[in-house]
Scaffold this active site. Structure first.
Site, PDB file in Angstrom:
ATOM      1  N   CYS A   1       0.849  -1.186   0.000  1.00 37.96           N
ATOM      2  CA  CYS A   1       0.000   0.000   0.000  1.00 37.96           C
ATOM      3  C   CYS A   1       0.886   1.238   0.000  1.00 37.96           C
ATOM      4  CB  CYS A   1      -0.947   0.091   1.178  1.00 37.96           C
ATOM      5  SG  CYS A   1      -2.115  -1.239   1.288  1.00 37.96           S
TER       6      CYS A   1
ATOM      7  N   ARG B   1       4.092  -0.156  -4.692  1.00 38.39           N
ATOM      8  CA  ARG B   1       3.777  -0.657  -3.355  1.00 38.39           C
ATOM      9  C   ARG B   1       2.453  -1.416  -3.306  1.00 38.39           C
ATOM     10  NH1 ARG B   1       6.865   1.565   0.655  1.00 38.39           N
ATOM     11  NH2 ARG B   1       5.328   0.771   2.111  1.00 38.39           N
TER      12      ARG B   1
ATOM     13  N   TRP C   1      -2.833  -2.664  -1.700  1.00 35.69           N
ATOM     14  CA  TRP C   1      -2.497  -4.082  -1.870  1.00 35.69           C
ATOM     15  C   TRP C   1      -3.322  -4.786  -0.804  1.00 35.69           C
ATOM     16  CZ3 TRP C   1      -0.376  -8.148   0.939  1.00 35.69           C
ATOM     17  CH2 TRP C   1       0.075  -9.242   0.191  1.00 35.69           C
TER      18      TRP C   1
ATOM     19  N   ASN D   1      -1.674   1.922   5.770  1.00 35.52           N
ATOM     20  CA  ASN D   1      -0.827   0.848   5.263  1.00 35.52           C
ATOM     21  C   ASN D   1      -0.477  -0.024   6.460  1.00 35.52           C
ATOM     22  OD1 ASN D   1       1.175  -0.740   4.065  1.00 35.52           O
ATOM     23  ND2 ASN D   1       2.750   0.818   4.345  1.00 35.52           N
ATOM     24  N   GLY D   2      -0.721  -1.327   6.357  1.00 34.89           N
ATOM     25  CA  GLY D   2      -0.411  -2.225   7.472  1.00 34.89           C
ATOM     26  C   GLY D   2      -1.634  -3.043   7.853  1.00 34.89           C
TER      27      GLY D   2
ATOM     28  N   GLU E   1      17.275 -17.802  -7.697  1.00 38.64           N
ATOM     29  CA  GLU E   1      16.901 -16.412  -8.010  1.00 38.64           C
ATOM     30  C   GLU E   1      16.331 -16.323  -9.437  1.00 38.64           C
ATOM     31  OE1 GLU E   1      16.131 -13.715  -6.999  1.00 38.64           O
ATOM     32  OE2 GLU E   1      16.567 -12.228  -8.530  1.00 38.64           O
TER      33      GLU E   1
ATOM     34  N   LYS F   1      12.711 -14.715 -10.592  1.00 38.07           N
ATOM     35  CA  LYS F   1      12.562 -13.675 -11.628  1.00 38.07           C
ATOM     36  C   LYS F   1      11.545 -14.112 -12.680  1.00 38.07           C
ATOM     37  CE  LYS F   1      13.744 -10.824 -10.211  1.00 38.07           C
ATOM     38  NZ  LYS F   1      14.384 -10.855  -8.951  1.00 38.07           N
TER      39      LYS F   1
ATOM     40  N   GLU G   1       7.831 -14.475 -11.220  1.00 39.05           N
ATOM     41  CA  GLU G   1       7.082 -13.291 -10.792  1.00 39.05           C
ATOM     42  C   GLU G   1       6.664 -12.380 -11.940  1.00 39.05           C
ATOM     43  OE1 GLU G   1       9.024 -10.591  -8.001  1.00 39.05           O
ATOM     44  OE2 GLU G   1      10.954 -10.890  -8.976  1.00 39.05           O
TER      45      GLU G   1
ATOM     46  N   HIS H   1      17.874 -36.827  -7.842  1.00 37.46           N
ATOM     47  CA  HIS H   1      17.192 -37.271  -6.622  1.00 37.46           C
ATOM     48  C   HIS H   1      15.697 -36.962  -6.672  1.00 37.46           C
ATOM     49  CE1 HIS H   1      21.033 -38.252  -4.855  1.00 37.46           C
ATOM     50  NE2 HIS H   1      21.487 -37.071  -5.262  1.00 37.46           N
TER      51      HIS H   1
ATOM     52  N   LYS I   1       6.030  -4.232  -4.264  1.00 37.82           N
ATOM     53  CA  LYS I   1       7.481  -4.103  -4.179  1.00 37.82           C
ATOM     54  C   LYS I   1       7.985  -4.240  -2.747  1.00 37.82           C
ATOM     55  CE  LYS I   1      11.566  -2.795  -5.783  1.00 37.82           C
ATOM     56  NZ  LYS I   1      12.296  -3.907  -6.379  1.00 37.82           N
TER      57      LYS I   1
HETATM   58  C1  AGP Z   1      12.270  -9.707  -5.954  1.00 38.85           C
HETATM   59  O1  AGP Z   1      12.203  -9.743  -7.311  1.00 38.85           O
HETATM   60  C2  AGP Z   1      11.046  -9.767  -5.214  1.00 38.85           C
HETATM   61  N1  AGP Z   1      10.099  -8.841  -5.672  1.00 38.85           N
HETATM   62  C3  AGP Z   1      11.112  -9.972  -3.712  1.00 38.85           C
HETATM   63  O2  AGP Z   1      11.485 -11.298  -3.541  1.00 38.85           O
HETATM   64  C4  AGP Z   1      12.030  -9.080  -2.848  1.00 38.85           C
HETATM   65  O3  AGP Z   1      13.362  -9.331  -3.141  1.00 38.85           O
HETATM   66  C5  AGP Z   1      11.724  -9.359  -1.360  1.00 38.85           C
HETATM   67  O4  AGP Z   1      10.396  -9.035  -1.088  1.00 38.85           O
HETATM   68  C6  AGP Z   1      12.644  -8.616  -0.425  1.00 38.85           C
HETATM   69  O5  AGP Z   1      12.511  -7.236  -0.555  1.00 38.85           O
HETATM   70  P1  AGP Z   1      13.565  -6.243   0.077  1.00 38.85           P
HETATM   71  O6  AGP Z   1      14.862  -6.459  -0.631  1.00 38.85           O
HETATM   72  O7  AGP Z   1      12.998  -4.884  -0.171  1.00 38.85           O
HETATM   73  O8  AGP Z   1      13.673  -6.564   1.533  1.00 38.85           O
END
Ligand code: AGP
Length: 592
Positions: free
Chosen positions: A2, A28, A74, A100-101, A470, A474, A477, A493, A587
């Site tokens: 949010c 956000r 959000w 927000n929260g 990682e 990517k 998402e 395995h 984000k």
């Molecule tokens: C990354 O592509 C993601 N959107 C997510 O995993 C992110 O890295 C994670 O939420 C941690 O965020 P931060 O680095 O702001 O703590």
């Protein structure tokens, strides 16, 4: 999660200001939006809807107005509906709130308020706030600020709120857990979840600490402790981000712009004070147990750092996902060192991990991108990665910047700080050469071949194993392809059962001691029909498709993840998805 943004001041276009600023916080949360404006004639205008704030025209809110609050949501409590979109209002429509929260005890407060005759229009936890403030304002002599303070004392959970009273030219904000920053202009004030909202107007800020509130009225800004009401003095801080840093530049999407920013960000990350890095290295050498903790991509960076410390510095450090960190509190001592890594500096699980660490007396080093963020301010020591604002939900330049700083520290622990810096500066140069249009076109050709597949797998060994994980994040998402990363040796395995004729499998390689093992794993995949896409400095006959990367020694994971970021971006675009705002995500994850 949010975005919230409020304006109070002498300008007469507060509505347009908050809508425009909120667009800069859309990363956000972006499932619905809303605004409350106190118009100059003393009436209130409200608008809200489902959908992205990006599609809203700020000119529609140009009525004369000097006080407004707005929100981009959000969803947590209550589905994505117009009724659940913020702002929420008191029964008499006088009080408007954006939040927000999560207010964890909202059900109990809602029942209490309903028994006093309040009626609710949404399923949100937020709506109890304006009703409770309305109730408290019934007390004789109660000011808006005091009513907000009393209300906040009853909330359990994490919150950042902005409160507007139709009858007053004042703005009240409070926070516990979730971020809020005050931008200070000439005769005006901006209060937002994040700096990009008001960067167009001011770079001077005051940080609201946890458990604090702020009242802006009659040109004065008054900070108070929520519990005690005691007034707080604040220091004005000038931040060095510019409006240009927060834009898309020549690119269609933030994600691509931020991938291309990596031409410079590795060099910027290693621009660190030697003394500071050597002190950190000493703390790692002398502590009794060093644990790395983070979430998501930053977590995969920490896993890569495990290998950096092990291979480069011969030092054992552990990684624990931040959401699991509290379980390990038995092992924390005052002599332990916890290194947390975060782009936003606001991730709730990381803040919780830090709280647990502090309760045990352990010291915390934070490696963050956002100066003044909650994590940066709560840590004992902070290192900034200097990547500039990262706005795409998918983390790219922050991840490689974090790895660069951790690799530099690992070299410092090994007594090779200068060699580490030289390696990273050279790597930055190699990345600069790599990120050219022909390179991207080559990856686009590969993306076109695989974009219709529903599943893909990524393997790596050594420090390329966390990069395989990682890579999967990517691709998942932004393109919504089911992607999974594995340690190459684990295939046999179990996961190899998933391979069918033509299944795209990406292998991440370096020019290192792991190469012969992973080549055997590639052959095992190939024998079962997999299409092998290799990211490697050296070509091998087993590859069906090859993405060449420079040979970067221990900086190989930094280099190898970049073509995967490009591949993920292109897969999203080819599949018609918005890479900057993937579904269900935000984000900055400020809820647990
Ligand atoms: C990354 O592509 C993601 N959107 C997510 O995993 C992110 O890295 C994670 O939420 C941690 O965020 P931060 O680095 O702001 O703590």
């Amino acid at each position: 999660m949010c975005g919230i943004f409020g304006y109070i001041g002498e300008r007469k276009n507060a509505g347009s200001i908050v809508i425009r600023g909120l667009k800069n916080l859309e990363y956000r949360g972006y499932d619905s939006w809303g605004i409350a404006m106190r118009l100059l004639d003393g009436s209130m205008r409200m608008a809200k809807d489902i959908g992205k704030i990006g599609a809203v025209d700020d000119k529609d809110f140009a009525q004369p107005c000097s006080l407004a609050i707005a929100h981009s949501r959000w969803a947590t409590h209550g589905g994505v509906t117009r009724d659940n979109a913020h702002p929420h209002f008191s029964c008499d429509g006088r009080i408007a709130v954006v939040h927000n929260g999560i207010i964890e005890n909202f059900e109990e407060l809602r029942s209490e308020l309903e028994s006093k005759g309040h009626t609710f229009a949404s399923q949100t936890d937020t709506e109890i706030i304006p009703h409770l403030v309305e109730e408290l304002l019934k007390q004789k002599g109660m000011t808006l600020a005091e009513a907000v303070r009393s209300a906040c004392k009853r909330f359990m959970g994490r919150f950042a709120i902005l409160v507007l009273d139709r009858q007053l030219m004042s703005l009240v904000a409070a926070r516990t857990g979730s971020p809020l920053i005050v931008g200070v202009g000439d005769g005006e004030c901006f209060i937002a979840s994040d700096i990009p909202a008001f960067l167009e107007y001011t770079r001077t800020v005051e940080y609201l600490d946890d458990g604090e509130m702020v009242t802006v009225e009659g040109g004065k800004i008054r900070f108070q402790n929520i519990q005690t009401g005691e007034e707080r003095e604040k220091r004005l801080v000038t931040i060095d981000w510019t409006v240009a840093d927060t834009g898309k530049g020549e690119y269609e999407h933030y994600m691509l712009k931020e991938i291309m920013d990596q031409k410079e960000t590795i060099q910027r990350a290693v621009h660190q004070d030697d003394e500071h890095i050597l002190q950190v290295a000493k703390s790692i050498e002398t502590c009794l147990g060093c644990i790395l903790s983070a979430c998501g991509t930053a977590g995969k960076v920490c896993m890569a750092a495990d290998y950096f410390f092990s291979v480069v510095a011969k030092r054992h450090v552990n990684f624990v996902t931040a959401s699991e960190f509290p379980i390990y509190h038995h092992f924390l001592k005052p002599e332990s060192l916890i290194i947390v890594v975060s782009q936003s500096g606001e991730t709730a699980d990381v803040l919780e991990a830090m709280k647990v660490a502090k309760q045990s007396g352990s010291k915390v080093l934070a490696i963050v991108n956002t100066e003044g963020s909650s994590i940066a301010r709560a840590a004992d020591y902070t290192l900034l990665i200097n990547a500039g604002p990262e706005r795409a939900v998918a983390s790219t330049k922050a991840a490689t910047g974090q790895m660069a700083v951790l690799l530099l520290i690992a070299h410092a622990v090994a007594g090779k700080l200068n060699a580490g810096r030289t390696l990273l500066l050279e790597t930055g140069g190699l990345i600069n050469d790599m990120l050219n249009p022909r390179y991207i076109e080559h990856i686009e050709g590969i993306a076109k071949k695989i974009c219709k597949h529903d599943n893909m797998y990524i393997i790596g060994k050594g420090w390329n194993y966390p990069m395989a994980l990682e890579s999967a994040i990517k691709i998942q998402e932004v393109s919504y392809i089911h992607a999974e990363g594995f340690a190459a040796g684990e295939l046999k395995h179990g996961p190899i059962a998933l391979i069918e004729e033509g299944t795209p499998c990406v292998a991440l390689l370096g020019n290192d001691e792991f190469t012969s093992d992973i080549l055997s794993n590639i052959m095992e995949l190939k024998a079962r029909g997999a299409l092998i896409i290799a990211v490697s400095p050296v070509r091998h006959t087993a590859f069906d498709l090859w993405i060449k990367v420079p040979d970067a020694a221990s900086a190989q994971p930094i280099v190898n993840i970049i073509p995967i970021q490009i591949l993920a971006y292109l897969l999203a675009v080819l599949r018609g998805k918005d890479p900057d705002m993937p579904r269900n995500l935000a984000k900055s994850v400020t809820v647990k």
